[in-house]
Design an enzyme around this catalytic site. Structure first.
Site, short mmCIF file in Angstrom:
data_model
loop_
_atom_site.label_atom_id
_atom_site.label_comp_id
_atom_site.label_asym_id
_atom_site.label_seq_id
_atom_site.Cartn_x
_atom_site.Cartn_y
_atom_site.Cartn_z
N PHE A 149 0.81 -1.23 0.00
CA PHE A 149 0.00 0.00 0.00
C PHE A 149 0.84 1.27 0.00
CE2 PHE A 149 0.70 -0.42 4.60
CZ PHE A 149 0.98 0.88 4.96
N LYS A 173 -1.19 -7.66 -8.84
CA LYS A 173 -2.17 -7.62 -7.76
C LYS A 173 -1.74 -6.51 -6.80
CE LYS A 173 -3.23 -8.50 -4.01
NZ LYS A 173 -3.76 -7.58 -2.91
N GLU A 176 -5.13 -3.83 -1.91
CA GLU A 176 -6.56 -3.50 -1.98
C GLU A 176 -6.88 -2.18 -1.30
OE1 GLU A 176 -5.87 -6.04 1.70
OE2 GLU A 176 -5.14 -5.92 -0.37
N CYS A 281 9.65 1.08 3.82
CA CYS A 281 10.61 0.09 4.32
C CYS A 281 12.02 0.64 4.41
CB CYS A 281 10.59 -1.16 3.45
SG CYS A 281 11.21 -0.90 1.77
N GLU A 382 8.94 -3.96 13.56
CA GLU A 382 8.81 -2.92 12.53
C GLU A 382 7.52 -2.16 12.79
OE1 GLU A 382 9.12 -2.39 7.70
OE2 GLU A 382 8.13 -4.16 8.50
#
Length: 497
Positions: A149, A173, A176, A281, A382
């Site tokens: 995302f 993909k 969402e 990240c 994280e």
């Protein structure tokens, strides 16, 4: 409420599974769209379209592929404002950050435009009597990407431009939570002339992910996301005979030595820890302060943090936006309160922050934690939010041991004026990407991106030369043409004379 679609076979396709997911505006907390979740049959339809397209795209000329990619680069550049607006509306990041994301994605498109150089191959002549050997690289077929995302446009562009330039066809993909940018990228690819079925987008949840990992016609899968899911993607994909590159999470450390320019280090810490609300990240989440650097550095970070402007991403004055969901905001806040309970000093507490007129948005302010130790949850996990921890150590050796004991090895940085110390750090630190007085060392497009240890599962980093090698396989051709003067057939092995 707007209902989004898939992109299959060169056109938008409405979802038929009956399952939908919400798409929120993080700045308001309101659901503005719904996205269809693909069924197994819908994923199969996208793969079938990609497989059919590969029959001609895989044998198309490099000139045709690059001409389309050059046109694609022009179109993405021309629509960068529109793509950035889609990112801001669904992710929440500020508009300038969204524009920067598109720009970094375009770097990889530009690399793909030069694919003819990357696929040249090699030739050795006269390896034996009248025998030549050539090495070449060919496409895999249908490949897939599963993207996160936090970079709805950039990470897909890290994958499919190189994949299709190499002659593959692609099934994407996207997350969402942020689906619109991916579909827009596919629309622009079609406008650029990419044949139907070469790039497909299927929205969905775990059902779609699992079908991609199991589908016998998908040869390779690229993934960027959290470490637990990266492990799952790698284990499941390879068990099904696929080539997999799965980039996981991180806990990036920034080492500050006593001789460092502390103003430069403080600026870097602010940008690297709180930019994009820490949802990346490559964010710096731990400052390792050596000797007496911690106190003055913390004061400088606090001064700068007090001036940060947090607000809706579409407000030009905003420097940091909201988090992606309310649940994630609450999880990030729990680490701040938990750190205080475990003995850390909460130098800045951003958990009570809100924005007037947008009280239902997924807001959190920046937080700074001091006196953090490796046993605390705020250090071990994280967090993926605007939380910066400071660990105090006495020596460089203590710092490098601390950093190398981390299970992650994505990115790291050192701030120093000492070239010898920086050189030693580059060689000794166990991480895939290293910055020297650079807090977020994301490589340019012609170098590859990827970490070590639990930050990467698979043998290839993403984009750059590693990306080309991941999306192709090698073939060696040995050729002997009899000379007209041979005078007959010799069925023996070639001689070395």
């Amino acid at each position: 409420m707007k209902t989004l679609s898939h992109w299959i076979g060169g056109k938008p396709v409405e979802g038929i599974s009956g399952n939908f997911g919400p798409v929120y505006n993080p700045a308001t907390g309101a659901q503005e769209k719904q996205v269809p979740f693909a069924s197994v049959d819908e994923v199969d339809s996208a793969v079938a379209a990609a497989k059919a397209a590969h029959a001609t795209w895989g044998t198309s000329s490099l000139a045709k592929r690059t001409s389309i990619l050059f046109k694609y680069r022009e179109l993405v550049d021309a629509h960068r404002e529109e793509i950035a607006q889609l990112i801001t509306a669904e992710h929440g990041k500020v508009h300038s950050d969204a524009l920067g994301e598109v720009a970094r994605g375009l770097e990889i498109v530009e690399l793909a435009c030069g694919i003819s150089e990357k696929l040249k191959g090699e030739l050795s002549t006269q390896v034996s009597t009248r025998v030549d050997v050539a090495s070449l690289r060919q496409s895999l077929g249908v490949v897939a990407g599963i993207t996160p995302f936090n970079f709805p446009a950039m990470v897909p562009m890290w994958m499919f431009p190189i994949a299709v330039a190499c002659g593959n066809t692609f099934v994407l993909k996207p997350s969402e939570k942020v689906p619109s940018a991916a579909v827009k990228l596919a629309e622009l690819a079609a406008e650029a002339g990419l044949p139907d079925g070469v790039l497909n987008v299927v929205n969905g949840d775990k059902t779609a992910v699992d079908r991609i990992l199991e589908h016998p016609d998908i040869a390779a899968v690229s993934f960027v996301g959290s470490t637990p899911i990266a492990k799952y993607i790698h284990t499941t994909g390879t068990a099904n005979g696929k080539r997999v590159q799965a980039l996981g999470g991180a806990k990036n450390h920034m080492l500050v030595l006593p001789d460092a320019d502390l103003d430069l280090a403080a600026d870097a810490a602010i940008n690297a820890a709180y930019g994009s609300a820490g949802e990346r990240c490559m964010a710096i989440s731990v400052v390792v302060a050596v000797g007496d650097t911690a106190d003055p550095l913390i004061e400088k970070v606090k001064e700068r943090a007090a001036k940060l402007r947090i607000g809706p991403g579409d407000d030009p004055a905003s420097e940091m936006g909201p988090l992606i969901t309310k649940a994630h905001r609450d999880k990030v806040a729990s680490y701040v309160s938990g750190a205080g309970a475990q003995g850390a000093t909460v130098a800045i507490d951003g958990t009570g922050f809100t924005v007037e007129g947008h009280e239902d948005g997924h807001w959190i302010g920046v937080s700074l934690l001091d006196n953090v130790t490796p046993e605390m949850d705020c250090y071990r996990d994280e967090i993926f939010g605007p939380v910066l921890s400071v660990v105090r150590v006495d020596t460089y050796d203590e710092a490098i041991t601390l950093m190398n004991n981390s299970p992650w090895g994505n990115g790291t940085a050192i701030f120093t004026r000492d070239g010898g110390a920086a050189r030693r750090f580059q060689l000794e630190v166990e991480a895939g990407m290293v910055g020297v007085n650079v807090p977020i060392p994301v490589p340019v497009g012609y170098h590859s991106f990827g970490g070590w240890k639990d930050s990467l599962f698979g043998d290839h980093h993403i984009y750059g030369n590693d990306g080309v090698h991941f999306y192709t396989r090698g073939k060696v051709v040995t050729t002997r043409w009899p000379d007209p003067s041979d005078g007959g057939i010799n069925l023996g092995f070639p001689s070395n004379s």
